[in-house]
Design a protein around this motif. Structure first.
Motif, mmCIF file in Angstrom:
data_model
loop_
_atom_site.group_PDB
_atom_site.id
_atom_site.type_symbol
_atom_site.label_atom_id
_atom_site.label_comp_id
_atom_site.label_asym_id
_atom_site.label_seq_id
_atom_site.Cartn_x
_atom_site.Cartn_y
_atom_site.Cartn_z
ATOM 1 N N PHE A 243 0.806 -1.221 0.000
ATOM 2 C CA PHE A 243 0.000 0.000 0.000
ATOM 3 C C PHE A 243 0.844 1.279 0.000
ATOM 4 O O PHE A 243 0.308 2.381 -0.090
ATOM 5 C CB PHE A 243 -0.983 0.017 1.176
ATOM 6 N N LEU A 244 2.158 1.138 0.084
ATOM 7 C CA LEU A 244 3.018 2.317 -0.056
ATOM 8 C C LEU A 244 3.106 2.788 -1.502
ATOM 9 O O LEU A 244 3.529 3.919 -1.765
ATOM 10 C CB LEU A 244 4.432 2.017 0.470
ATOM 11 N N ASN A 245 2.754 1.899 -2.452
ATOM 12 C CA ASN A 245 2.822 2.236 -3.881
ATOM 13 C C ASN A 245 4.210 2.762 -4.238
ATOM 14 O O ASN A 245 5.197 2.116 -3.939
ATOM 15 C CB ASN A 245 1.709 3.222 -4.249
ATOM 16 N N ASN A 246 4.302 3.955 -4.835
ATOM 17 C CA ASN A 246 5.599 4.462 -5.288
ATOM 18 C C ASN A 246 6.342 5.239 -4.201
ATOM 19 O O ASN A 246 7.340 5.884 -4.461
ATOM 20 C CB ASN A 246 5.413 5.341 -6.534
ATOM 21 N N LYS A 247 5.847 5.154 -2.975
ATOM 22 C CA LYS A 247 6.519 5.802 -1.858
ATOM 23 C C LYS A 247 7.641 4.900 -1.346
ATOM 24 O O LYS A 247 7.481 3.684 -1.261
ATOM 25 C CB LYS A 247 5.533 6.077 -0.726
ATOM 26 N N LYS A 248 8.765 5.511 -1.013
ATOM 27 C CA LYS A 248 9.901 4.792 -0.440
ATOM 28 C C LYS A 248 10.220 5.393 0.920
ATOM 29 O O LYS A 248 10.283 6.617 1.077
ATOM 30 C CB LYS A 248 11.123 4.897 -1.345
ATOM 31 N N ILE A 249 10.410 4.524 1.908
ATOM 32 C CA ILE A 249 10.751 4.962 3.256
ATOM 33 C C ILE A 249 12.079 4.327 3.654
ATOM 34 O O ILE A 249 12.265 3.119 3.523
ATOM 35 C CB ILE A 249 9.660 4.574 4.268
ATOM 36 N N CYS A 250 12.990 5.150 4.117
ATOM 37 C CA CYS A 250 14.313 4.686 4.539
ATOM 38 C C CYS A 250 14.510 4.985 6.028
ATOM 39 O O CYS A 250 14.251 6.098 6.488
ATOM 40 C CB CYS A 250 15.407 5.387 3.727
ATOM 41 N N TYR A 251 14.954 3.964 6.760
ATOM 42 C CA TYR A 251 15.361 4.134 8.155
ATOM 43 C C TYR A 251 16.870 3.930 8.223
ATOM 44 O O TYR A 251 17.379 2.897 7.772
ATOM 45 C CB TYR A 251 14.654 3.128 9.058
ATOM 46 N N LEU A 252 17.556 4.895 8.770
ATOM 47 C CA LEU A 252 19.014 4.891 8.764
ATOM 48 C C LEU A 252 19.534 5.093 10.187
ATOM 49 O O LEU A 252 19.064 5.981 10.898
ATOM 50 C CB LEU A 252 19.501 6.021 7.850
ATOM 51 N N THR A 253 20.480 4.258 10.590
ATOM 52 C CA THR A 253 21.108 4.392 11.911
ATOM 53 C C THR A 253 22.628 4.361 11.772
ATOM 54 O O THR A 253 23.166 3.550 11.005
ATOM 55 C CB THR A 253 20.656 3.259 12.854
ATOM 56 N N LEU A 254 23.266 5.253 12.483
ATOM 57 C CA LEU A 254 24.735 5.325 12.499
ATOM 58 C C LEU A 254 25.176 5.442 13.950
ATOM 59 O O LEU A 254 24.655 6.276 14.703
ATOM 60 C CB LEU A 254 25.200 6.528 11.678
ATOM 61 N N LYS A 255 26.118 4.598 14.365
ATOM 62 C CA LYS A 255 26.658 4.653 15.721
ATOM 63 C C LYS A 255 28.168 4.876 15.651
ATOM 64 O O LYS A 255 28.852 4.274 14.822
ATOM 65 C CB LYS A 255 26.367 3.358 16.481
ATOM 66 N N GLY A 256 28.658 5.741 16.545
ATOM 67 C CA GLY A 256 30.088 6.025 16.546
ATOM 68 C C GLY A 256 30.565 6.536 17.887
ATOM 69 O O GLY A 256 29.837 6.509 18.888
ATOM 70 N N ARG A 257 31.831 6.996 17.899
ATOM 71 C CA ARG A 257 32.466 7.504 19.113
ATOM 72 C C ARG A 257 33.087 8.871 18.840
ATOM 73 O O ARG A 257 33.776 9.047 17.838
ATOM 74 C CB ARG A 257 33.552 6.537 19.594
ATOM 75 N N LYS A 258 32.787 9.806 19.763
ATOM 76 C CA LYS A 258 33.384 11.136 19.648
ATOM 77 C C LYS A 258 34.414 11.334 20.768
ATOM 78 O O LYS A 258 34.929 10.345 21.287
ATOM 79 C CB LYS A 258 32.293 12.199 19.664
ATOM 80 N N PHE A 259 34.698 12.565 21.096
ATOM 81 C CA PHE A 259 35.734 12.884 22.096
ATOM 82 C C PHE A 259 35.507 12.102 23.390
ATOM 83 O O PHE A 259 34.408 12.009 23.901
ATOM 84 C CB PHE A 259 35.706 14.390 22.376
ATOM 85 N N GLY A 260 36.607 11.542 23.912
ATOM 86 C CA GLY A 260 36.533 10.749 25.128
ATOM 87 C C GLY A 260 35.898 9.396 24.920
ATOM 88 O O GLY A 260 35.484 8.742 25.876
ATOM 89 N N ASP A 261 35.824 8.960 23.665
ATOM 90 C CA ASP A 261 35.148 7.711 23.302
ATOM 91 C C ASP A 261 33.681 7.697 23.742
ATOM 92 O O ASP A 261 33.095 6.639 23.977
ATOM 93 C CB ASP A 261 35.874 6.485 23.886
ATOM 94 N N ARG A 262 33.087 8.900 23.871
ATOM 95 C CA ARG A 262 31.673 8.982 24.240
ATOM 96 C C ARG A 262 30.810 8.626 23.029
ATOM 97 O O ARG A 262 31.105 9.031 21.897
ATOM 98 C CB ARG A 262 31.303 10.395 24.717
ATOM 99 N N PRO A 263 29.745 7.862 23.233
ATOM 100 C CA PRO A 263 28.951 7.384 22.115
ATOM 101 C C PRO A 263 28.105 8.475 21.461
ATOM 102 O O PRO A 263 27.677 9.429 22.118
ATOM 103 C CB PRO A 263 28.046 6.320 22.748
ATOM 104 N N ILE A 264 27.886 8.303 20.164
ATOM 105 C CA ILE A 264 26.979 9.163 19.411
ATOM 106 C C ILE A 264 26.148 8.263 18.499
ATOM 107 O O ILE A 264 26.675 7.335 17.877
ATOM 108 C CB ILE A 264 27.734 10.231 18.580
ATOM 109 N N THR A 265 24.857 8.514 18.466
ATOM 110 C CA THR A 265 23.956 7.745 17.601
ATOM 111 C C THR A 265 23.118 8.712 16.779
ATOM 112 O O THR A 265 22.566 9.684 17.318
ATOM 113 C CB THR A 265 23.017 6.841 18.430
ATOM 114 N N ILE A 266 23.043 8.450 15.489
ATOM 115 C CA ILE A 266 22.202 9.249 14.591
ATOM 116 C C ILE A 266 21.138 8.336 14.000
ATOM 117 O O ILE A 266 21.458 7.293 13.415
ATOM 118 C CB ILE A 266 23.033 9.879 13.457
#
Length: 360
Positions: free
Chosen positions: A268-291
């Protein structure tokens, strides 16, 4: 008046959006900015200079129809955003080969006849086609190579919008064939205007530029058109996953766990496209960051403008007698080009190439 004579393989949703787009922007002023196009005047060619002269299909309800009518026949579900007048182009039958997976035969309403390489090449020659645009379904390994050879035999440039590696063939076989024929080839796997791949690349590039260590990332895509139904069979997805994954991982100078590609078909989405994107990493002090990001688009129009630019790039390459794989425009417009570079660099390469400052 300048003219670019174009043939299309596969009269599906993407072809529908492309053809509508040429009508929607046919009167655009050259100094204006058009969403989805690099330039209204692209190296001397306007959008209205594109003329469709041939099309190939396996759907028996589309074969024999004028192209302007065939683009609206089910299972096509692209939204209408422009009126398309009669084009005087009769849709020709296409060889089935592996372009139709067994589970897609009913959906694609496949005809019972057969077409040959000779018949396809003859249509291309009779219509004086200059650029052949390939919109075959994902997984069409043999069919893509069939049409690549047809383009060579008929003297056409090829724009390969799907993820079978012709222009980026690592063995060099297909780029060499086009080079020997004195023809350009552009590919592979179209990168939409703002799609899942370009968004993913941008987020990864942002993290790397800001000193974030990216530890893992994934991308899940859902859609409801025939493209997603075709991709419910995993064995047809090998090159698609490679193309989408390498488009992202090519930016990262180390190995990282990832899973990228089509995930499910939701009718039922027809020509619609939905993307779910997750990125996990480490910033200063090895503190976690998630997008986490969600992208929702009409799928087919998202690539229409890019293909308009590619058609004009192919014509410029023909004018300049460029042989083999085009590099600059391909790095900007495809997920799996012969050379992967960051997107800003690819854009500059393309602008330089249009001005004649780069050979390819």
């Amino acid at each position: 008046m300048p003219e670019i004579r174009v043939a299309i393989v596969g009269v599906g949703n993407s072809a529908c959006a492309l053809i509508q787009g040429t009508q929607y922007y046919k009167d655009a002023k050259e100094e204006s900015s058009v969403p989805g196009l690099m330039h209204v005047n692209f190296g001397g060619y306007h959008i209205r200079d594109i003329k469709f002269v041939a099309a190939f299909e396996v759907n028996k309800d589309k074969i024999g129809k004028d192209l302007s009518e065939a683009i609206w026949i089910k299972p096509n579900c692209c939204e209408k955003f422009a009126d398309v007048p009669k084009l005087g182009v009769t849709v020709s039958p296409a060889p089935i080969l592996d372009g139709v997976a067994p589970h897609m035969r009913e959906t694609f309403n496949v005809y019972d006849g057969s077409a040959t390489k000779e018949s396809v090449v003859q249509v291309l020659k009779d219509t004086k086609t200059e650029v052949l645009v390939n919109y075959l379904p994902v997984g069409s390994h043999d069919a893509v190579r069939f049409y690549a050879q047809c383009a060579i035999d008929a003297g056409c440039a090829l724009v390969n919008c799907m993820p079978e590696f012709i222009a980026s063939d690592s063995s060099g076989e297909w780029p060499k064939k086009f080079e020997q024929a004195g023809l350009p080839v552009l590919g592979d796997d179209i990168k939409s205007q703002v799609g899942a791949t370009i968004l993913h690349r941008t987020l990864v590039r942002l993290c790397l530029d800001r000193g974030v260590i990216v530890d893992e990332t994934y991308q899940l895509n859902l859609g409801g058109d025939t493209d997603f139904l075709n991709m419910t069979v995993e064995e047809r997805l090998k090159t698609k996953r490679i193309s989408k994954t390498e488009a992202v991982t090519s930016l990262v100078p180390y190995e990282l766990p990832t899973r990228i590609g089509p995930s499910d078909y939701v009718h039922f989405l027809n020509n619609k496209k939905i993307c779910y994107l997750t990125l996990k990493g480490r910033k200063f002090g090895d503190r976690p960051i998630t997008i986490n990001a969600k992208l929702e688009v009409e799928d087919s129009p998202n690539s229409g403008g890019v293909v308009i630019d590619l058609i004009r790039a192919a014509k410029i390459a023909l004018d300049r007698k460029i042989k083999g794989s085009l590099l600059s425009m391909a790095s900007y417009a495809f997920k799996h080009p012969p050379i992967q570079v960051p997107d800003p660099q690819a854009r500059q390469w393309t602008e330089d190439w249009i001005e004649g400052k780069r050979e390819r």
